[in-house]
Every structure is written in structure tokens, then in C-alpha cells.
Motif scaffolding. Sequence first.
Motif: not given
Ligand SMILES: [Zn+2]
Length: 327
Positions: A40, A38, A147, A60
Motif C-alpha cells: 500500500t 507494505c 497490516c 502503517h
Molecule cells: Zn498495508
Amino acid sequence: MHAMVLNKIGAPLEWTELADRHPSPGEIRLKVSVCGVCRTDLHVLDGELPNPQLPIIPGHEIVGRIDALGSNVSDLQLGDRVGVPWLGHTCGVCPYCVAQRENLCDRPLFTGYTRDGGFATEVIADARFAFPLGEVGSDMSLAPLLCAGLIGWRALRSAGEGKNLGLYGFGAAAHILAQVAKWQGRSVFAFTRPGDIATQNFAMSLGAIWAGGSDEMPPEPLDAAIIFATVGDLVPVALRAVRKGGRVVCAGIHMSDIPSFAYASLWEERQILSVANLTRQDGIDFLRLVPQIGIVTQTTSYPLQQANQALADLRAGKFNGAAVLVT
Ligand SMILES: [Zn+2]
Ligand SMILES: [Zn+2]
């Protein structure tokens, strides 16, 4: 166990052998099958999020099977396939938790940021924050939902009920959300980097009714826009593309500064808001809908040990859809 570990901000992840871990009361251990990558994760690596718990195992969007149960875990069984998302733990007692807004918890733990995540062969998770995934769909296809799909879903709900929906930044989240929005009967307008025809074609193939560069205005005013790109300059751009009373939802965890803009762009009850994290209820609601919507995720797989390559390719925009690491 083995993991790709971030020891230092800005450094590559390092393949590391670690002692096996054992679940504490209320926790489960998963044998990781796959873990999505991701944006992030890039923010964690780059030090754009404050106080990561170094050394940390990122990741995640974890799909795996339970291979050890801590005490006090009653509704999950050994062998169950579960997904572990970004929200890894909440305190349960702060004003936000009590008000059903656990995404804003004052003392949360986030998977792959403040507790170890899924770029590993095993991961320990808080059982209350793991989603049972059942047996429908491949591990690979489900990972990006945990996510990109979930945060996208929360952003979509924040965008309201309007029909004309703009998506700025057409990566992992938007490619899922375009399918959800179309299924809901909305019209999707996809905005990519100017000149990125390949991604515009990708958006059209997923049901967008228009695709263009972020420097273009849509052919009709938007009821709402969701910004997934990490580019603050897009906020005033999107405000000018939404109708009176329209909303601009910022869905990323990190964004470059938003430049100043004329009040006229906000006037007439336009709104700017952000979406932070997710609640478990978001996950339950979204994952329940996934089989009905028939979401098809486009994934590019990498062996776990090539996580650095996957991250570099994500940064460079080298693939459409989502990257997934395979253990
Ligand atoms: Zn994420
Ligand atoms: Zn809390």
C-alpha cells in the motif's frame, strides 16, 4: 524528529528533520522502533490512491514505545509497547461506525496516507487505534502482522470456512496467512508469478500443500481463493479455480482492471468480494491468536534512511516475506 517524507507523488522519499510533535487529547506519541513496508505504501507513492495528504510520512506497520501521553488517555502507559496499524481514526458516528463496520467509515484517517505514519523516529497516534503488543516477540517480527497479518486475517474470515484455500500472490500477507490457515487445519495452495520457483519453495516451507504458477490450475478445486497480487487478470483465473459456491476474495487496496470474462465462470453461486481496511476488533482477535499459532515472520531489515531502497526492492520482488525499516 526525523522522517522519510513524501513531498510529491512519484518522487523518492526525502530524509527530513521536523519539529518534535506533541500529542493532543486522546493521542499518544511513540518512539518508533521499527515500521514494516507494505505494498500500500507503493500505491501511495505512485498516486494510485486518491488525495493523499501531502507532504505525508508513509508507514502503517509501526511498533514503538509510548514516550508522551495526551490528556484523556487512560488505558495506556508511558513505556508501553504498542502497534499502530493502517486504520488510524474513525468518526464513530457514521452509519458504518455505528453498525460495527468501522473499516468502511465515511470519515476515516489512514496511517501513512491521510495522517502521518511510521517512516520516522516518532509518530503521533490516536490512542484508541493503537494495539498493546505486550512483551512477547521482537519488534521486527511483530511489525508485518500489523497490516499484512491483519488484512490477511480479515480476508481469511471473508473467505469462509472451506478447507481448500488458494492464495494468489505470495508476499508478506500470504506468508503469514499460510501459517494461520495451516494452523486452522486448512490446505493451502500457493500461486506465484509463473516460474518463480524460489517463492513456490518458500510457500511449501511454510506449510502449503501445493505451489505453482498463477497460470496453473490447482490439483483439486478450491473452496475459496484470496488474491493479494494487484493483478486484476487473476480474478477470472481464480474464479475458474474455485468450486461451485466458492469465493474469490480481493484483499488489495488497489488492483489493475479486471478483464471481462464469461458468465459461466461466475455461475453456480460463485462470489467475488473485496476486503477493505480493518476494524479494531480484527486486530484484537488476530493479535490474541498470534502467540498460539506461533507465526514466524520472515523479514528483511533496512535502516530507516534506506526506505527508498526497501520500497524499490519490494516493487522488484527481491525478498521473501516482509521488509521492515529500523529506526
Ligand atoms: Zn498495508
Ligand atoms: Zn465513521
